[in-house]
Design a protein around this motif. Structure first.
Motif, PDB file in Angstrom:
ATOM      1  N   THR A   1      -5.609   5.890  -0.671  1.00  0.00           N
ATOM      2  CA  THR A   1      -5.452   4.825   0.274  1.00  0.00           C
ATOM      3  C   THR A   1      -5.286   4.584   2.017  1.00  0.00           C
ATOM      4  OG1 THR A   1      -2.964   5.675  -0.042  1.00  0.00           O
ATOM      5  CG2 THR A   1      -3.666   4.041  -1.036  1.00  0.00           C
ATOM      6  N   LEU A   2      -4.810   5.666   2.529  1.00  0.00           N
ATOM      7  CA  LEU A   2      -5.672   5.773   3.939  1.00  0.00           C
ATOM      8  C   LEU A   2      -6.918   5.214   3.680  1.00  0.00           C
ATOM      9  CD1 LEU A   2      -4.586   6.556   6.945  1.00  0.00           C
ATOM     10  CD2 LEU A   2      -5.035   8.713   6.639  1.00  0.00           C
TER      11      LEU A   2
ATOM     12  N   TYR B   1       6.100   9.438   5.531  1.00  0.00           N
ATOM     13  CA  TYR B   1       6.989   8.294   4.896  1.00  0.00           C
ATOM     14  C   TYR B   1       8.152   8.005   4.178  1.00  0.00           C
ATOM     15  CZ  TYR B   1       6.626  11.125   0.353  1.00  0.00           C
ATOM     16  OH  TYR B   1       6.970  11.415  -0.576  1.00  0.00           O
TER      17      TYR B   1
ATOM     18  N   MET C   1       0.909  -1.063  -0.023  1.00  0.00           N
ATOM     19  CA  MET C   1      -0.235   0.218  -0.050  1.00  0.00           C
ATOM     20  C   MET C   1       0.815   0.797   0.063  1.00  0.00           C
ATOM     21  SD  MET C   1      -3.075  -1.156   2.056  1.00  0.00           S
ATOM     22  CE  MET C   1      -3.928   0.108   2.178  1.00  0.00           C
TER      23      MET C   1
ATOM     24  N   ALA D   1      -7.126   1.947   3.958  1.00  0.00           N
ATOM     25  CA  ALA D   1      -6.694   1.285   5.656  1.00  0.00           C
ATOM     26  C   ALA D   1      -7.472   1.504   6.830  1.00  0.00           C
ATOM     27  CB  ALA D   1      -5.387   1.925   5.706  1.00  0.00           C
ATOM     28  N   ARG D   2      -8.449   2.568   6.326  1.00  0.00           N
ATOM     29  CA  ARG D   2      -9.091   2.270   8.118  1.00  0.00           C
ATOM     30  C   ARG D   2     -10.152   1.652   7.702  1.00  0.00           C
ATOM     31  NH1 ARG D   2      -9.687   9.359   7.156  1.00  0.00           N
ATOM     32  NH2 ARG D   2      -7.532   9.401   8.576  1.00  0.00           N
TER      33      ARG D   2
ATOM     34  N   ILE E   1      -0.694   5.145   7.882  1.00  0.00           N
ATOM     35  CA  ILE E   1      -1.181   3.536   7.608  1.00  0.00           C
ATOM     36  C   ILE E   1      -0.678   2.281   7.842  1.00  0.00           C
ATOM     37  CG2 ILE E   1      -1.053   2.200   5.154  1.00  0.00           C
ATOM     38  CD1 ILE E   1      -1.606   4.212   3.358  1.00  0.00           C
TER      39      ILE E   1
ATOM     40  N   THR F   1       3.878  -1.811   3.867  1.00  0.00           N
ATOM     41  CA  THR F   1       3.713  -0.272   3.914  1.00  0.00           C
ATOM     42  C   THR F   1       5.017   1.120   3.689  1.00  0.00           C
ATOM     43  OG1 THR F   1       2.652   1.872   3.258  1.00  0.00           O
ATOM     44  CG2 THR F   1       2.955   0.623   5.665  1.00  0.00           C
TER      45      THR F   1
ATOM     46  N   THR G   1      -3.012   3.472  11.391  1.00  0.00           N
ATOM     47  CA  THR G   1      -4.354   2.566  11.164  1.00  0.00           C
ATOM     48  C   THR G   1      -4.558   1.231  11.417  1.00  0.00           C
ATOM     49  OG1 THR G   1      -4.471   4.965  10.247  1.00  0.00           O
ATOM     50  CG2 THR G   1      -6.250   2.958  10.217  1.00  0.00           C
TER      51      THR G   1
END
Length: 297
Positions: A130-131, A178, A124, A134-135, A153, A148, A156
């Motif tokens: 994308t977050l 990141y 990811m 993830a949720r 992310i 990731t 989460t």
């Protein structure tokens, strides 16, 4: 002879309308419609010449130059020598992106989570959409492994003990939380995944693109190591160019979005056999809230 007390009537006119008024053909567009046509032309072609625009729209070169100056001052185009180009996208900071098109991104996240089966391995990429994926994954009791490079992310997903989270090493980007760089890319080369799930600054005719070339290199590495590649992007990304094309369409399997692309972009995706998956937001919010409560209980 002018009568005493006579006051002339002053009529303000748009100089674009005055120019060539008597020669103006019936199909000549007004300024607002003309500038809208220019923007539409730029959505199909990244570069336009002023002389060609003038001929196509049936106006003088001076009129087109005034249009381009106005559009440039509004930040809608980039002026070039003799014409105009589409402006390249610059991504806002992650915190700002998370407040934009929330319902659309949430629906996309739910649609992608529906695709994921037990025991899958995912890669990811960082991003606000994308977050949301993830949720929704964290709200489900599905045993998966996620690799990731994005800290938000990772944190989460880690709220769900059923999800195994592997975080890449690399140089830290404090603005968007990141890691990136040669170490990150080399680390990804040591894994294989069922799916890569990555976002995009833009969905263009040449492929998925990204304003941040460092993030683009990570996305490219994830796609190379995954059996299926999924781009998650809302409709505002359509026909939006950015610095780096990290994957041409023949390397992409699916685009999950909230509206169906149209025109040349739609035909390009169809020719490349890219599946466009439309997300519905009807149940996304309720599902996320219920799943989160279940995971915490």
């Amino acid at each position: 002879m002018v009568e005493p007390g006579f006051k002339p009537t002053i009529v303000e006119t748009d100089p674009d309308e005055v120019l060539g008024r008597h020669e103006r053909p019936a199909h000549r567009l007004g300024k607002t419609a003309r500038q809208a046509r220019i923007m539409a032309e730029l959505s199909a072609s990244p570069l336009l010449r002023a002389s060609e625009l003038a001929s196509h729209l049936g106006v003088s070169g001076e009129t087109i130059r005034r249009d381009l100056v106005e559009l440039g001052e509004r930040g809608l185009i980039n002026r070039t020598y003799g014409g105009a180009a589409r402006p390249f996208a610059l991504e806002p900071a992650l915190g700002e992106r998370e407040r934009m098109l929330v319902a659309e991104r949430r629906a996309i996240g739910a649609a992608v989570a529906d695709m994921i089966g037990a025991d899958e391995v995912l890669m990811m990429g960082a991003g606000s959409t994308t977050l949301q994926v993830a949720r929704h994954l964290a709200a489900r009791q599905t045993h998966i492994t996620v690799i990731t490079h994005a800290f938000n992310i990772a944190t989460t997903l880690a709220t769900n003990p059923a999800i195994r989270v592997l975080v890449c090493p690399g140089r830290f980007n404090g603005r968007d939380a990141y890691v990136y760089g040669a170490q990150t890319v080399a680390h990804l080369a040591g894994f294989e995944a069922n799916r890569a799930i990555v976002g995009a600054t833009g969905i263009g005719l040449h492929g998925a693109n990204e304003a941040d070339d460092e993030a683009a290199a990570v996305f490219r590495a994830m796609i190379a190591r995954s059996a299926e590649s999924i781009i998650v992007a809302d409709h505002s990304k359509f026909n939006q160019p950015a610095l780096s094309v990290y994957a041409p369409w023949d390397e992409i399997d699916k685009v999950v979005t909230d509206q169906r692309p149209a025109g040349t972009l739609a035909r390009t995706l169809e020719r490349a056999s890219v599946e466009v998956v439309l997300a519905s937001g009807d149940e996304a919010a309720g599902e996320l809230a219920a799943g989160t409560r279940g995971a915490q209980s």
